[in-house]
Design an enzyme around this catalytic site. Structure first.
Site, PDB file in Angstrom:
ATOM      1  CE  LYS A   1      31.027  32.685  41.622  1.00  0.00           C
ATOM      2  NZ  LYS A   1      30.974  32.186  43.009  1.00  0.00           N
TER       3      LYS A   1
ATOM      4  CB  ALA B   1      35.772  28.619  46.040  1.00  0.00           C
ATOM      5  N   GLY B   2      37.520  28.703  48.741  1.00  0.00           N
ATOM      6  CA  GLY B   2      38.583  28.003  49.437  1.00  0.00           C
ATOM      7  C   GLY B   2      39.363  28.804  50.459  1.00  0.00           C
TER       8      GLY B   2
ATOM      9  N   GLY C   1      33.932  26.468  50.404  1.00  0.00           N
ATOM     10  CA  GLY C   1      33.631  26.272  51.820  1.00  0.00           C
ATOM     11  C   GLY C   1      34.622  25.410  52.572  1.00  0.00           C
TER      12      GLY C   1
ATOM     13  CG  ASN D   1      29.344  33.565  51.817  1.00  0.00           C
ATOM     14  OD1 ASN D   1      28.322  33.182  51.295  1.00  0.00           O
ATOM     15  ND2 ASN D   1      29.306  34.149  53.014  1.00  0.00           N
ATOM     16  CB  THR D   2      32.558  29.624  53.980  1.00  0.00           C
ATOM     17  OG1 THR D   2      31.585  29.225  53.003  1.00  0.00           O
ATOM     18  CG2 THR D   2      32.432  28.716  55.192  1.00  0.00           C
TER      19      THR D   2
END
Length: 328
Positions: free
Chosen positions: A171, A258-259, A232, A280-281
């Site tokens: 990635k 993301a997001g 994040g 992830n977050t």
């Protein structure tokens, strides 16, 4: 002999092979990659390559930056010739420890996990590594370039990652600044071109711009990964129209990256027709990461089923669900 290793100056009695140096440092050669004077040292040559006076070494490994229950037997997405039944991809960073990381990944049902490449801790090389808890034999490791702000740094990082684990599926992300972590698209395009030429299968983090996404596909990227919102941030999908346009214009897999903040965000991404979601977050920073991982797994499945089912049309006025015929 003075040698600089991971930015620290070390003194040794005499010149020695890379293998001998790693053993003296207490590092398992099987778990790391080594760069000597900006050139990667192949693992097969560790015993033959000598480290000499003034050499600069980088010794890196994978850190937190599965094979789960199938959603449907015939439903999968394919990237670079590999088939995956779980459409949830998860990162391995921000957890309190590797044990929690492993439990959350298991609960998510993910088959692909992203991993960052970082220097080995020379002061305590016996510290546990991610591979001790999340086995690359069970999960597909997806090395990424988190923290890279130039094409050159991204390419160098991924070449080290390939040496450490032998993976060509990667990635790519090249960031523009620390405040937004928004992708630097000129540098991303430059890095993608170099990596594809070098034999990598590039899944690429990019802006939610359909034109840029199509250009990356035409260059040879194997998956397009537009951001849902800032990394994040937990803001969810802020531009669903562009995400849908990217999905309609690209023939390779499109995955929101993301997001995502909660399960409804993941479902919304899948209802747009995306092939998957990377997060992830949203899991790692939840009050209960294990429960949130499970919630995300179910949300991905629900969103995918809803997309396949085809939603009802939106209407400006009410439409009664009960028949009017025979009304008393």
């Amino acid at each position: 002999m003075k040698v600089t290793i991971n930015g620290e100056e070390r003194v040794f009695a005499a010149s020695m092979s890379v293998e001998a140096l790693l053993q003296e440092l207490g590092i398992d050669p099987r778990k790391v990659a080594v760069e000597r004077n900006l050139e990667i040292v192949p693992k097969s040559t560790y015993a033959a390559v000598l480290v000499g006076e003034g050499d600069r070494l980088e010794v890196v490994h994978f850190i937190g930056g599965g094979s789960g229950e199938a959603l449907m037997e015939d439903d999968y997405f394919e990237v670079a010739g590999l088939k995956f039944r779980s459409r949830l991809l998860v990162g391995t960073g921000k957890y309190k420890d590797f044990e929690e990381t492993a439990r959350a990944i298991d609960a998510s049902g993910a088959e692909i996990v992203t991993v960052a490449v970082r220097r080995v801790n020379l002061s305590d090389p016996s510290q546990p590594m991610l591979v001790d808890y999340v086995s690359p034999k069970k999960y597909t490791y997806l090395p990424n370039t988190a923290g890279c702000y130039s094409a050159d740094d991204a390419v160098r990082t991924l070449r080290l990652a390939r040496e450490a684990g032998g993976w060509n599926l990667i990635k790519l992300e090249v960031l523009g600044d620390q405040k937004t972590l928004y992708p630097n698209m000129p540098e991303t395009l430059k890095a993608a071109e170099a990596l594809i030429k070098d034999g990598f299968k590039v899944m690429v983090y990019c802006s939610d711009d359909p034109i840029q996404a199509k250009r990356l596909e035409e260059m040879g990227c194997v998956a397009i990964m537009p951001l849902g919102s800032l990394i994040g941030s937990g803001l969810g999908i802020v531009n669903p129209i562009n995400i849908r346009l990217i999905k309609e214009s690209c023939s390779v897999p499109v995955l929101v990256d993301a997001g995502v903040g909660t399960a409804s965000d993941a479902a919304a991404a899948m209802e747009l027709g995306c092939d998957g979601v990377l997060m992830n977050t949203a899991i790692a920073q939840a009050k209960d990461p294990i429960k949130m991982a499970r919630a995300m797994k179910l949300a991905i499945e629900a969103g995918r089923l809803a997309y396949q089912a085809g939603r009802m049309p939106k209407k400006l006025y009410a439409d009664p669900s009960s028949p009017l015929a025979g009304l008393i």
